[in-house]
Scaffold this motif. Structure first.
Motif, PDB file in Angstrom:
ATOM      1  N   ASP A 197       0.823  -1.199   0.000  1.00  0.00           N
ATOM      2  CA  ASP A 197       0.000   0.000   0.000  1.00  0.00           C
ATOM      3  C   ASP A 197       0.861   1.255   0.000  1.00  0.00           C
ATOM      4  O   ASP A 197       0.559   2.221  -0.715  1.00  0.00           O
ATOM      5  N   PHE A 198       1.922   1.258   0.774  1.00  0.00           N
ATOM      6  CA  PHE A 198       2.834   2.409   0.829  1.00  0.00           C
ATOM      7  C   PHE A 198       3.415   2.697  -0.555  1.00  0.00           C
ATOM      8  O   PHE A 198       3.429   3.842  -1.014  1.00  0.00           O
ATOM      9  N   LEU A 199       3.882   1.654  -1.232  1.00  0.00           N
ATOM     10  CA  LEU A 199       4.472   1.831  -2.566  1.00  0.00           C
ATOM     11  C   LEU A 199       3.421   2.305  -3.571  1.00  0.00           C
ATOM     12  O   LEU A 199       3.699   3.183  -4.398  1.00  0.00           O
ATOM     13  N   GLU A 200       2.236   1.729  -3.495  1.00  0.00           N
ATOM     14  CA  GLU A 200       1.174   2.126  -4.413  1.00  0.00           C
ATOM     15  C   GLU A 200       0.734   3.571  -4.162  1.00  0.00           C
ATOM     16  O   GLU A 200       0.470   4.320  -5.100  1.00  0.00           O
ATOM     17  N   SER A 201       0.678   3.966  -2.913  1.00  0.00           N
ATOM     18  CA  SER A 201       0.193   5.301  -2.558  1.00  0.00           C
ATOM     19  C   SER A 201       1.211   6.405  -2.843  1.00  0.00           C
ATOM     20  O   SER A 201       0.820   7.528  -3.170  1.00  0.00           O
ATOM     21  N   HIS A 202       2.497   6.088  -2.712  1.00  0.00           N
ATOM     22  CA  HIS A 202       3.512   7.140  -2.762  1.00  0.00           C
ATOM     23  C   HIS A 202       4.476   7.070  -3.938  1.00  0.00           C
ATOM     24  O   HIS A 202       5.186   8.051  -4.185  1.00  0.00           O
ATOM     25  N   TYR A 203       4.523   5.950  -4.646  1.00  0.00           N
ATOM     26  CA  TYR A 203       5.583   5.809  -5.644  1.00  0.00           C
ATOM     27  C   TYR A 203       5.119   5.361  -7.029  1.00  0.00           C
ATOM     28  O   TYR A 203       5.534   5.956  -8.031  1.00  0.00           O
ATOM     29  N   LEU A 204       4.341   4.309  -7.113  1.00  0.00           N
ATOM     30  CA  LEU A 204       4.109   3.666  -8.411  1.00  0.00           C
ATOM     31  C   LEU A 204       3.403   4.571  -9.412  1.00  0.00           C
ATOM     32  O   LEU A 204       3.839   4.679 -10.572  1.00  0.00           O
ATOM     33  N   ASP A 205       2.342   5.229  -9.013  1.00  0.00           N
ATOM     34  CA  ASP A 205       1.639   6.109  -9.941  1.00  0.00           C
ATOM     35  C   ASP A 205       2.521   7.289 -10.346  1.00  0.00           C
ATOM     36  O   ASP A 205       2.559   7.681 -11.511  1.00  0.00           O
ATOM     37  N   GLU A 206       3.246   7.824  -9.387  1.00  0.00           N
ATOM     38  CA  GLU A 206       4.144   8.948  -9.674  1.00  0.00           C
ATOM     39  C   GLU A 206       5.217   8.544 -10.685  1.00  0.00           C
ATOM     40  O   GLU A 206       5.587   9.342 -11.560  1.00  0.00           O
ATOM     41  N   GLN A 207       5.700   7.312 -10.591  1.00  0.00           N
ATOM     42  CA  GLN A 207       6.708   6.843 -11.550  1.00  0.00           C
ATOM     43  C   GLN A 207       6.123   6.768 -12.958  1.00  0.00           C
ATOM     44  O   GLN A 207       6.764   7.195 -13.920  1.00  0.00           O
ATOM     45  N   VAL A 208       4.931   6.227 -13.075  1.00  0.00           N
ATOM     46  CA  VAL A 208       4.292   6.119 -14.389  1.00  0.00           C
ATOM     47  C   VAL A 208       4.067   7.511 -14.974  1.00  0.00           C
ATOM     48  O   VAL A 208       4.336   7.750 -16.163  1.00  0.00           O
ATOM     49  N   GLU A 209       3.608   8.450 -14.151  1.00  0.00           N
ATOM     50  CA  GLU A 209       3.400   9.818 -14.616  1.00  0.00           C
ATOM     51  C   GLU A 209       4.717  10.459 -15.036  1.00  0.00           C
ATOM     52  O   GLU A 209       4.780  11.171 -16.047  1.00  0.00           O
ATOM     53  N   GLY A 210       5.785  10.212 -14.270  1.00  0.00           N
ATOM     54  CA  GLY A 210       7.097  10.764 -14.600  1.00  0.00           C
ATOM     55  C   GLY A 210       7.640  10.211 -15.907  1.00  0.00           C
ATOM     56  O   GLY A 210       8.216  10.960 -16.720  1.00  0.00           O
ATOM     57  N   ILE A 211       7.457   8.923 -16.132  1.00  0.00           N
ATOM     58  CA  ILE A 211       7.905   8.300 -17.379  1.00  0.00           C
ATOM     59  C   ILE A 211       7.154   8.909 -18.555  1.00  0.00           C
ATOM     60  O   ILE A 211       7.740   9.232 -19.595  1.00  0.00           O
ATOM     61  N   LYS A 212       5.851   9.099 -18.399  1.00  0.00           N
ATOM     62  CA  LYS A 212       5.043   9.703 -19.463  1.00  0.00           C
ATOM     63  C   LYS A 212       5.483  11.137 -19.731  1.00  0.00           C
ATOM     64  O   LYS A 212       5.612  11.565 -20.889  1.00  0.00           O
ATOM     65  N   GLU A 213       5.741  11.905 -18.682  1.00  0.00           N
ATOM     66  CA  GLU A 213       6.172  13.297 -18.828  1.00  0.00           C
ATOM     67  C   GLU A 213       7.487  13.383 -19.607  1.00  0.00           C
ATOM     68  O   GLU A 213       7.624  14.213 -20.517  1.00  0.00           O
ATOM     69  N   ILE A 214       8.438  12.541 -19.272  1.00  0.00           N
ATOM     70  CA  ILE A 214       9.727  12.554 -19.973  1.00  0.00           C
ATOM     71  C   ILE A 214       9.548  12.122 -21.421  1.00  0.00           C
ATOM     72  O   ILE A 214      10.128  12.718 -22.332  1.00  0.00           O
ATOM     73  N   SER A 215       8.735  11.111 -21.649  1.00  0.00           N
ATOM     74  CA  SER A 215       8.480  10.660 -23.023  1.00  0.00           C
ATOM     75  C   SER A 215       7.830  11.772 -23.850  1.00  0.00           C
ATOM     76  O   SER A 215       8.197  11.982 -25.017  1.00  0.00           O
ATOM     77  N   ASP A 216       6.879  12.483 -23.252  1.00  0.00           N
ATOM     78  CA  ASP A 216       6.258  13.618 -23.941  1.00  0.00           C
ATOM     79  C   ASP A 216       7.303  14.684 -24.270  1.00  0.00           C
ATOM     80  O   ASP A 216       7.279  15.280 -25.358  1.00  0.00           O
ATOM     81  N   MET A 217       8.215  14.927 -23.328  1.00  0.00           N
ATOM     82  CA  MET A 217       9.254  15.929 -23.553  1.00  0.00           C
ATOM     83  C   MET A 217      10.166  15.503 -24.709  1.00  0.00           C
ATOM     84  O   MET A 217      10.549  16.343 -25.547  1.00  0.00           O
ATOM     85  N   ILE A 218      10.498  14.228 -24.790  1.00  0.00           N
ATOM     86  CA  ILE A 218      11.307  13.720 -25.907  1.00  0.00           C
ATOM     87  C   ILE A 218      10.600  13.983 -27.234  1.00  0.00           C
ATOM     88  O   ILE A 218      11.211  14.447 -28.201  1.00  0.00           O
ATOM     89  N   THR A 219       9.309  13.708 -27.270  1.00  0.00           N
ATOM     90  CA  THR A 219       8.522  13.958 -28.484  1.00  0.00           C
ATOM     91  C   THR A 219       8.555  15.440 -28.847  1.00  0.00           C
ATOM     92  O   THR A 219       8.750  15.806 -30.017  1.00  0.00           O
ATOM     93  N   LYS A 220       8.370  16.319 -27.867  1.00  0.00           N
ATOM     94  CA  LYS A 220       8.390  17.760 -28.125  1.00  0.00           C
ATOM     95  C   LYS A 220       9.755  18.222 -28.640  1.00  0.00           C
ATOM     96  O   LYS A 220       9.826  19.065 -29.547  1.00  0.00           O
ATOM     97  N   ILE A 221      10.826  17.699 -28.048  1.00  0.00           N
ATOM     98  CA  ILE A 221      12.177  18.082 -28.482  1.00  0.00           C
ATOM     99  C   ILE A 221      12.404  17.648 -29.928  1.00  0.00           C
ATOM    100  O   ILE A 221      12.927  18.425 -30.745  1.00  0.00           O
ATOM    101  N   LYS A 222      11.996  16.439 -30.249  1.00  0.00           N
ATOM    102  CA  LYS A 222      12.159  15.953 -31.627  1.00  0.00           C
ATOM    103  C   LYS A 222      11.334  16.798 -32.599  1.00  0.00           C
ATOM    104  O   LYS A 222      11.788  17.123 -33.692  1.00  0.00           O
ATOM    105  N   ARG A 223      10.138  17.140 -32.205  1.00  0.00           N
ATOM    106  CA  ARG A 223       9.262  17.943 -33.056  1.00  0.00           C
ATOM    107  C   ARG A 223       9.817  19.351 -33.237  1.00  0.00           C
ATOM    108  O   ARG A 223       9.771  19.911 -34.331  1.00  0.00           O
ATOM    109  N   ALA A 224      10.337  19.944 -32.165  1.00  0.00           N
ATOM    110  CA  ALA A 224      10.814  21.323 -32.213  1.00  0.00           C
ATOM    111  C   ALA A 224      12.129  21.452 -32.984  1.00  0.00           C
ATOM    112  O   ALA A 224      12.373  22.479 -33.618  1.00  0.00           O
ATOM    113  N   GLY A 225      12.960  20.422 -32.897  1.00  0.00           N
ATOM    114  CA  GLY A 225      14.255  20.486 -33.567  1.00  0.00           C
ATOM    115  C   GLY A 225      15.275  21.278 -32.768  1.00  0.00           C
ATOM    116  O   GLY A 225      14.965  21.891 -31.750  1.00  0.00           O
ATOM    117  N   ASP A 226      16.512  21.253 -33.254  1.00  0.00           N
ATOM    118  CA  ASP A 226      17.604  21.954 -32.581  1.00  0.00           C
ATOM    119  C   ASP A 226      17.473  23.459 -32.778  1.00  0.00           C
ATOM    120  O   ASP A 226      16.618  23.943 -33.516  1.00  0.00           O
TER     121      ASP A 226
END
Length: 169
Positions: free
Chosen positions: A128-157
């Motif tokens: 319960d501790f891991l589910e309440s404090h860590y697991l969802d936040e990790q999934v959200e963090g992974i999604k946020e970084i993946s979205d940022m990668i997509t934006k960087i690729k789209r925007a270009g250098d």
């Protein structure tokens, strides 16, 4: 001397939490290195520097929260050496974000392994501790970084990365 409050807290879980504490502090160290890289005058990407500084603070907070959990359950925190980051030069924002995505997935897998071990031992409180404090936040963090990668690729250098950096400030 054994703790009086220890109940249904397996030694394997205690050891895995100590391993996770180390991993969280390592991730904090890596993100701090990334922040330092982007704050340098030849990079001057202060939005990315701030993003990685915030990520470093969050990972350190995760480690500290796990330390508190050890005390609450009657476990002992055992510090290990924290490896230094694999590099101090993180390249482009895209390369750094890709490294951050790999790091977050590694941290998440370690948390999932800890959750499985706790479940196998019948430790509902730790699950319960891991589910309440860590697991969802990790999934959200992974999604946020993946979205940022997509934006960087789209925007270009060049101007594209500059605009994203300003958006992150």
């Amino acid at each position: 001397m054994a703790s009086r409050i220890r109940q249904n807290y397996h030694e394997e879980s205690e050891a895995l939490i100590n391993k996770q504490i180390n991993m969280e502090f390592y991730a904090s160290y890596v993100y701090l290195s990334m922040s330092s890289w982007f704050a340098r005058d030849e990079q001057a990407l202060h939005g990315f520097a701030g993003y990685f500084k915030k990520a470093s603070d969050e990972e350190r907070d995760h480690g500290v929260k796990l330390m508190g959990y050890q005390a609450k359950r009657g476990g002992k925190v055992v510090f290990q050496n924290i490896d230094k980051p694999s590099t101090m030069e993180w390249g482009t924002p895209l390369q750094a974000m890709e490294a951050a995505l790999d790091l977050e997935k590694s941290v998440n897998q370690s948390l999932l392994d800890l959750h499985k071990a706790a479940g196998d031992k019948g430790d509902a409180h730790l699950c319960d501790f891991l589910e309440s404090h860590y697991l969802d936040e990790q999934v959200e963090g992974i999604k946020e970084i993946s979205d940022m990668i997509t934006k960087i690729k789209r925007a270009g250098d060049g101007l594209g990365v500059h605009l994203l950096d300003k958006e992150m400030s």
